[in-house]
Design an enzyme around this catalytic site. Structure first.
Site: not given
Length: 270
Positions: A50, A88, A186
């Site tokens: 992100s 990530d 999510e």
């Protein structure tokens, strides 16, 4: 002993053992100062892809590179003492197969000193997760809405409604069986997240999921209110820093133009 009471560095095994215990506190971080800020109160700090949208102005996470993740991972590592650091794996760095994933995961771990990596995908990624786990790479899995697959999913929509619920459940079971030490859920319906949490033996980390999950994660900039025009339903704002920053900048600009800053106390004598 719950993870929340640990004083030393938290490990993937500690997180795995926290299933059904005190909920795990997780946030993202991309810089050293923010890492230092969240470290005392977080169990997991995720260097999320992100970062591409939050700090680099990208429209999605798809443009994030391995080099970007390494750069921000190094920065976060400098600010952590307690929390487990997870990085990530960006889009394109693991999808070809287990061997590619292993090469890039090993590079991430060696260069950032992270303790684990996160991979998006369920049943299709189970073989890769098993391959990594068996070779000493702890993996946090991620199912439900997987942002790297946003084009295939048709946008940032809730996943697992109706007949799709069983697919998401199978994904969670598959990554748990493959050796993931935890799994992010999510943007899935609350009842589905609750059921998955009951069904899998590893901790579930919710984001837009359920309070029944074994932990929760948010993007730190979202929960601090660093954006004035971005308010997803699943984010609670614990501060409104963007508004405070706007006010501060306006005050600074006005004082500079009126020659009220710098004042005598801000300059040096001979």
């Amino acid at each position: 002993m719950s993870v929340a009471r640990r004083t030393g560095a938290i490990t993937p095994r500690d997180i795995s053992a926290a299933k059904g215990s005190t909920p795990l506190v997780c946030l993202t971080a991309y810089t050293t100062p923010v890492a230092r800020l969240v470290d005392p109160d977080c169990d997991v700090v995720l260097v999320g892809d992100s970062v591409g949208m939050v700090l680099h102005g990208l429209s999605s996470t798809l443009g994030v590179t391995l080099e970007m993740m390494i750069m921000h991972g190094k920065a976060v590592r400098r600010g952590l003492e307690r929390a487990l650091m997870v990085v990530d794996m960006p889009f394109g760095s693991y999808e070809e197969g287990p061997e590619q994933a292993m090469r890039n995961a090993a590079r991430l771990m060696a260069e950032t000193e992270c303790a684990a990596v996160k991979i998006e995908g369920g049943e299709t990624m189970a073989e890769t997760i098993r391959f990594l786990s068996e070779r000493g790479v702890p993996v946090m899995a991620h199912v439900g809405l997987t942002p790297q697959a946003v084009n295939a999913l048709g946008g940032y929509r809730v996943q697992g409604k109706g007949l799709e619920a069983e697919r998401i459940r199978r994904d969670a079971l598959a990554v748990a069986e493959a050796g993931a030490f935890s799994v992010v859920l999510e943007k899935v319906p609350e009842t589905l997240a609750r059921r998955i949490t009951e069904d899998v033996a590893i901790p579930t980390i919710g984001i837009g999921a359920s309070p029944a999950c074994d932990g929760q994660i948010l993007v730190v900039d979202d929960m601090l209110g660093m954006f004035t025009d971005f308010r997803p339903k699943f984010v609670k704002r614990y501060a409104e820093l963007a508004k405070q920053a706007e006010t501060a900048v306006k005050s600074y600009a006005q004082e500079v133009r009126e020659r009220r800053f710098p004042a005598p106390e801000h300059v040096f004598g001979e």
